[in-house]
Design an enzyme around this catalytic site. Sequence first.
Site: not given
Length: 235
Positions: A108, A104-106
């Site tokens: 998100t 998951l993105d930083y």
Amino acid sequence: MLEIRLQKFLAHAGIASRRKAEEMIKQGRVAVNNVIVENMGVTVSSNDVVTVDGVPVITEEKKVYIMLNKPVGFVSTSKDQFGRPTVIDLVKDVEMRIYPVGRLDYDTSGLILLTNDGDFTYRLTHPKHEINKVYEAVISGFPKDNEIKRFEAGLKIEDYQTSPAKFLVLDKQGVNTLVRITIHEGKNRQVRKMCEAIGHKVLTLKRIQIGPIALGNLPEGKWRHLSDNEIKTLY
Ligand code: URA
């Protein structure tokens, strides 16, 4: 590293019941790191080599399956080159070395799974298994019908043609819109790029489901073990 009593270690490894294992120890049949054990209080960890009648005892590490509600501001790798906090920092008290399943993105938040089971990770992340991932996003503006159709049909992001996806408007929030998006691929920043491709910036992004596993009301920053049933449904 967790230390457990030798008889318990032998029982966990399926060598014998604890009582039988105690007998084996008394009979001088068990050695730890090449030294025959002579008393009952000895503890061992997975770093020790235990043998019975000279034959090494192979222990398989217990498999763990965890869900975490990742907050924004954590990376979903085990280590970060910039020293930012990682999802592993949030999962305390787990003895085993676990890894995030996918990314998951930083920026998100939401559902991420962690495990020490490589086979499980492979099944969940390999594109051929087409496991749906569901996200809730607040996007700028209000998407038009033709934009939603383009999104759902699949569109080009950079050189990549996305697969058909689902896009559901949940709520209008001032000048923005809360939407639910379902995709089964996992390209880098895919949801953000797909929304941008139809002219809407993602303002917040949260994953709420992976296949049959829903985040539910697990508080942000908290984790729990998956139930046996949840693990079964994922397999
Ligand atoms: N899509 C994104 O853009 N970011 C994520 O973290 C996950 C899916």
